[in-house]
Design a protein around this motif. Structure first.
Motif, PDB file in Angstrom:
ATOM      1  N   MET A 280     -18.089 -18.183   0.889  1.00 47.60           N
ATOM      2  CA  MET A 280     -18.465 -16.926   1.534  1.00 47.60           C
ATOM      3  C   MET A 280     -18.936 -17.248   2.946  1.00 47.60           C
ATOM      4  N   SER A 281     -18.407 -16.545   3.898  1.00 41.62           N
ATOM      5  CA  SER A 281     -18.683 -16.865   5.298  1.00 41.62           C
ATOM      6  C   SER A 281     -19.912 -16.157   5.859  1.00 41.62           C
ATOM      7  N   CYS A 282     -20.399 -15.135   5.187  1.00 38.07           N
ATOM      8  CA  CYS A 282     -21.515 -14.404   5.772  1.00 38.07           C
ATOM      9  C   CYS A 282     -22.852 -14.982   5.334  1.00 38.07           C
ATOM     10  N   ASN A 283     -23.870 -14.660   6.090  1.00 37.86           N
ATOM     11  CA  ASN A 283     -25.222 -15.086   5.783  1.00 37.86           C
ATOM     12  C   ASN A 283     -25.664 -14.381   4.507  1.00 37.86           C
ATOM     13  N   THR A 284     -25.966 -15.123   3.457  1.00 36.54           N
ATOM     14  CA  THR A 284     -26.306 -14.511   2.180  1.00 36.54           C
ATOM     15  C   THR A 284     -27.714 -13.918   2.166  1.00 36.54           C
ATOM     16  N   ASN A 285     -28.546 -14.232   3.143  1.00 31.18           N
ATOM     17  CA  ASN A 285     -29.877 -13.643   3.194  1.00 31.18           C
ATOM     18  C   ASN A 285     -29.840 -12.228   3.754  1.00 31.18           C
ATOM     19  N   ASN A 286     -28.916 -11.977   4.663  1.00 35.04           N
ATOM     20  CA  ASN A 286     -28.828 -10.668   5.289  1.00 35.04           C
ATOM     21  C   ASN A 286     -27.389 -10.388   5.733  1.00 35.04           C
ATOM     22  N   PRO A 287     -26.466 -10.336   4.779  1.00 37.02           N
ATOM     23  CA  PRO A 287     -25.058 -10.146   5.145  1.00 37.02           C
ATOM     24  C   PRO A 287     -24.810  -8.756   5.735  1.00 37.02           C
ATOM     25  N   LYS A 288     -23.788  -8.664   6.550  1.00 40.80           N
ATOM     26  CA  LYS A 288     -23.416  -7.381   7.162  1.00 40.80           C
ATOM     27  C   LYS A 288     -22.256  -6.722   6.420  1.00 40.80           C
ATOM     28  N   GLU A 289     -21.634  -7.466   5.519  1.00 46.71           N
ATOM     29  CA  GLU A 289     -20.544  -6.898   4.737  1.00 46.71           C
ATOM     30  C   GLU A 289     -20.555  -7.501   3.336  1.00 46.71           C
ATOM     31  N   PHE A 290     -19.912  -6.799   2.409  1.00 49.90           N
ATOM     32  CA  PHE A 290     -19.851  -7.257   1.026  1.00 49.90           C
ATOM     33  C   PHE A 290     -18.754  -8.297   0.874  1.00 49.90           C
ATOM     34  N   SER A 291     -18.930  -9.208  -0.068  1.00 54.20           N
ATOM     35  CA  SER A 291     -17.889 -10.192  -0.357  1.00 54.20           C
ATOM     36  C   SER A 291     -16.693  -9.465  -0.987  1.00 54.20           C
ATOM     37  N   GLU A 292     -15.542 -10.094  -0.901  1.00 51.24           N
ATOM     38  CA  GLU A 292     -14.339  -9.524  -1.500  1.00 51.24           C
ATOM     39  C   GLU A 292     -14.532  -9.357  -3.018  1.00 51.24           C
ATOM     40  N   GLU A 293     -15.207 -10.329  -3.637  1.00 47.05           N
ATOM     41  CA  GLU A 293     -15.455 -10.258  -5.082  1.00 47.05           C
ATOM     42  C   GLU A 293     -16.332  -9.055  -5.430  1.00 47.05           C
ATOM     43  N   ALA A 294     -17.380  -8.818  -4.620  1.00 45.16           N
ATOM     44  CA  ALA A 294     -18.265  -7.673  -4.869  1.00 45.16           C
ATOM     45  C   ALA A 294     -17.501  -6.365  -4.695  1.00 45.16           C
ATOM     46  N   LEU A 295     -16.633  -6.295  -3.690  1.00 46.81           N
ATOM     47  CA  LEU A 295     -15.844  -5.087  -3.447  1.00 46.81           C
ATOM     48  C   LEU A 295     -14.869  -4.799  -4.589  1.00 46.81           C
ATOM     49  N   GLN A 296     -14.413  -5.848  -5.272  1.00 45.70           N
ATOM     50  CA  GLN A 296     -13.457  -5.690  -6.374  1.00 45.70           C
ATOM     51  C   GLN A 296     -14.133  -5.427  -7.717  1.00 45.70           C
ATOM     52  N   ASP A 297     -15.469  -5.541  -7.777  1.00 48.22           N
ATOM     53  CA  ASP A 297     -16.181  -5.317  -9.036  1.00 48.22           C
ATOM     54  C   ASP A 297     -15.936  -3.879  -9.503  1.00 48.22           C
ATOM     55  N   MET A 298     -15.781  -3.709 -10.802  1.00 44.47           N
ATOM     56  CA  MET A 298     -15.456  -2.404 -11.375  1.00 44.47           C
ATOM     57  C   MET A 298     -16.707  -1.621 -11.751  1.00 44.47           C
ATOM     58  N   VAL A 299     -16.661  -0.327 -11.467  1.00 49.39           N
ATOM     59  CA  VAL A 299     -17.703   0.595 -11.892  1.00 49.39           C
ATOM     60  C   VAL A 299     -17.047   1.699 -12.717  1.00 49.39           C
ATOM     61  N   LEU A 300     -17.889   2.395 -13.465  1.00 50.58           N
ATOM     62  CA  LEU A 300     -17.433   3.567 -14.203  1.00 50.58           C
ATOM     63  C   LEU A 300     -18.056   4.802 -13.587  1.00 50.58           C
ATOM     64  N   THR A 301     -17.290   5.874 -13.528  1.00 46.67           N
ATOM     65  CA  THR A 301     -17.825   7.151 -13.067  1.00 46.67           C
ATOM     66  C   THR A 301     -18.444   7.866 -14.269  1.00 46.67           C
ATOM     67  N   VAL A 302     -19.133   8.970 -14.026  1.00 45.65           N
ATOM     68  CA  VAL A 302     -19.714   9.729 -15.138  1.00 45.65           C
ATOM     69  C   VAL A 302     -18.646  10.323 -16.053  1.00 45.65           C
ATOM     70  N   THR A 303     -17.399  10.394 -15.571  1.00 43.04           N
ATOM     71  CA  THR A 303     -16.299  10.873 -16.411  1.00 43.04           C
ATOM     72  C   THR A 303     -15.498   9.703 -16.998  1.00 43.04           C
ATOM     73  N   ASN A 304     -16.109   8.513 -16.966  1.00 47.91           N
ATOM     74  CA  ASN A 304     -15.546   7.282 -17.552  1.00 47.91           C
ATOM     75  C   ASN A 304     -14.282   6.765 -16.868  1.00 47.91           C
ATOM     76  N   GLU A 305     -14.072   7.171 -15.611  1.00 52.39           N
ATOM     77  CA  GLU A 305     -12.950   6.605 -14.851  1.00 52.39           C
ATOM     78  C   GLU A 305     -13.391   5.265 -14.271  1.00 52.39           C
ATOM     79  N   LYS A 306     -12.456   4.337 -14.211  1.00 50.53           N
ATOM     80  CA  LYS A 306     -12.739   3.035 -13.605  1.00 50.53           C
ATOM     81  C   LYS A 306     -12.347   3.073 -12.141  1.00 50.53           C
ATOM     82  N   MET A 307     -13.176   2.481 -11.313  1.00 50.05           N
ATOM     83  CA  MET A 307     -12.826   2.318  -9.905  1.00 50.05           C
ATOM     84  C   MET A 307     -13.539   1.083  -9.379  1.00 50.05           C
ATOM     85  N   THR A 308     -13.093   0.594  -8.236  1.00 44.75           N
ATOM     86  CA  THR A 308     -13.744  -0.575  -7.649  1.00 44.75           C
ATOM     87  C   THR A 308     -14.899  -0.119  -6.762  1.00 44.75           C
TER      88      THR A 308
END
Length: 151
Positions: free
Chosen positions: A1-29
């Motif tokens: 990871m190229s950004c400063n992990t103490n105070n990064p200005k952007e999310f890692s690609e892995e964090a951006l790809q992490d899956m969440v569920l909506t209240v209607t149970n849809e999956k999205m990144t």
């Protein structure tokens, strides 16, 4: 990871790809959540229905929402189950966008990236999509208001 992990200005690609569920149970990144709010200031609240400190902070959060109505409020739950999470949204009348990381607070690229060890956890993303406040654990932290004012 190229950004400063103490105070990064952007999310890692892995964090951006992490899956969440909506209240209607849809999956999205997580990337899709951010994209949905593109061009807006975002206050992210990482919380859980079982978290006492999260619940105690809700009146102060409502005050922030009154003072900054133009901000997108994104609630990211780390509840392992959908039932308690959805019940808490309704019970506490949480106004904003709601997503759940079904892996909970110990697993997953997003929670690893932000080094989640305490909730609630607040973050502010500016209109350009940059992280302007990476870590606050109290909604009353003056840095939150400063970051929201800057947009």
């Amino acid at each position: 990871m190229s950004c400063n992990t103490n105070n990064p200005k952007e999310f890692s690609e892995e964090a951006l790809q992490d899956m969440v569920l909506t209240v209607t149970n849809e999956k999205m990144t997580f990337r899709e959540v951010l994209y949905k709010n593109k061009g807006k200031t975002i206050l992210i609240d990482v919380w859980a229905s079982w978290c006492k400190d999260c619940k105690v902070s809700l009146p102060d959060l409502e005050e922030v929402q009154k003072n900054f109505p133009e901000v997108s409020y994104v609630f990211l739950s780390v509840d392992r189950g959908n039932t308690a999470w959805k019940r808490a949204i309704e019970k506490y009348n949480l106004k904003g966008q709601h997503y759940n990381f079904p892996k909970g607070q110990k697993n997953g690229a997003f929670v690893d990236f932000i080094n989640l060890w305490w909730i609630p956890r607040y973050m502010v993303i500016n209109k350009k999509g940059e992280i302007t406040l990476f870590k606050a654990t109290k909604i009353t932290d003056k840095k939150i208001v400063e970051a929201l004012k800057k947009g």
